[in-house]
Design an enzyme around this catalytic site. Structure first.
Site, PDB file in Angstrom:
ATOM      1  N   HIS A  83      -0.792  -5.974   2.636  1.00  0.00           N
ATOM      2  CA  HIS A  83      -1.891  -6.662   2.449  1.00  0.00           C
ATOM      3  C   HIS A  83      -1.767  -8.042   1.963  1.00  0.00           C
ATOM      4  CE1 HIS A  83      -5.305  -3.641   3.188  1.00  0.00           C
ATOM      5  NE2 HIS A  83      -5.768  -4.459   3.933  1.00  0.00           N
TER       6      HIS A  83
ATOM      7  N   CYS B  91      -7.491  -1.395   8.539  1.00  0.00           N
ATOM      8  CA  CYS B  91      -6.141  -1.353   7.949  1.00  0.00           C
ATOM      9  C   CYS B  91      -5.576   0.035   7.472  1.00  0.00           C
ATOM     10  CB  CYS B  91      -5.963  -2.264   6.853  1.00  0.00           C
ATOM     11  SG  CYS B  91      -6.476  -4.085   7.408  1.00  0.00           S
TER      12      CYS B  91
ATOM     13  N   GLU C 165       0.762  -1.275   0.066  1.00  0.00           N
ATOM     14  CA  GLU C 165      -0.036  -0.111  -0.176  1.00  0.00           C
ATOM     15  C   GLU C 165       0.831   1.129  -0.124  1.00  0.00           C
ATOM     16  OE1 GLU C 165      -3.063  -0.157  -0.544  1.00  0.00           O
ATOM     17  OE2 GLU C 165      -3.496  -2.295   0.012  1.00  0.00           O
TER      18      GLU C 165
END
Length: 191
Positions: free
Chosen positions: A149, A130, A66
């Site tokens: 993730h 998250c 991410e």
């Protein structure tokens, strides 16, 4: 979700990150208020060079790096049926904070290492715990955080596969941070 998360953490702990790296593994509950107190306390306690958060995503088919955390749009209730009134992480904080880590570069390096685990990059961590955790960590660390993730176990990777992938990813991230630090030192030296 929590059991799977712990399993990967255990695999990573077993593998370690090399003799020079002090690895601390903590589990973060799926609760907004706990994140708001626990994440700052981890930064204060350990003063880490980098914090890497790992979360299981039922939608992920690859190990996903991410790039950024988002401040607004938190409407989903957590495991305690709570949601922040402000629907944001940090009132008055920027809309989006990017990691100082170049995720595309990490992705390329790990992919070319022939690890056998598919890695991709994402700009949306999902506006749930998250993303909330990632933004909070990025805000506190001025970008010295990362979020990975991973798919659920067995879809298609085993705990061992994911442990090895996380080890390789974090080692690349630390290498990139090292290079960035060296560059800064050099620039300061020549001014």
């Amino acid at each position: 979700m929590r059991e799977k998360q712990v399993l990967q953490n255990r695999e990573l702990k077993k593998l370690g990150l090399g003799g020079e790296v002090d690895l601390h593994v903590s589990e973060v509950p799926v609760e907004y208020q706990t994140v708001q107190s626990l994440v700052p306390s981890l930064w204060k306690k350990h003063h880490p060079l980098l914090v890497v958060h790992v979360g299981v995503s039922g939608m992920a088919t690859t190990v996903t790096l991410e790039k950024c955390g988002r401040n607004h749009g938190y409407k989903g209730l957590d495991n305690s049926s709570f949601c922040p009134d402000s629907q944001c992480c940090i009132v008055g904080g920027p809309d989006c904070i990017n990691s100082v880590i170049d995720m595309e570069s990490v992705c390329k390096r790990v992919t070319s290492s022939g690890l056998g685990v598919a890695v991709s990059v994402s700009k949306d961590a999902g506006r749930y715990l998250c993303d909330f955790t990632y933004y909070t960590s990025l805000y506190l660390s001025h970008g010295r955080s990362a979020f990975v993730h991973v798919p659920p176990l067995g879809k298609p990777y085993s705990g061992e596969d994911l442990g090895r992938a996380l080890q390789a990813i974090i080692q690349e991230m630390l290498e990139l941070l090292d290079q960035a630090e060296e560059k800064i030192h050099c620039q300061q030296h020549f001014h």
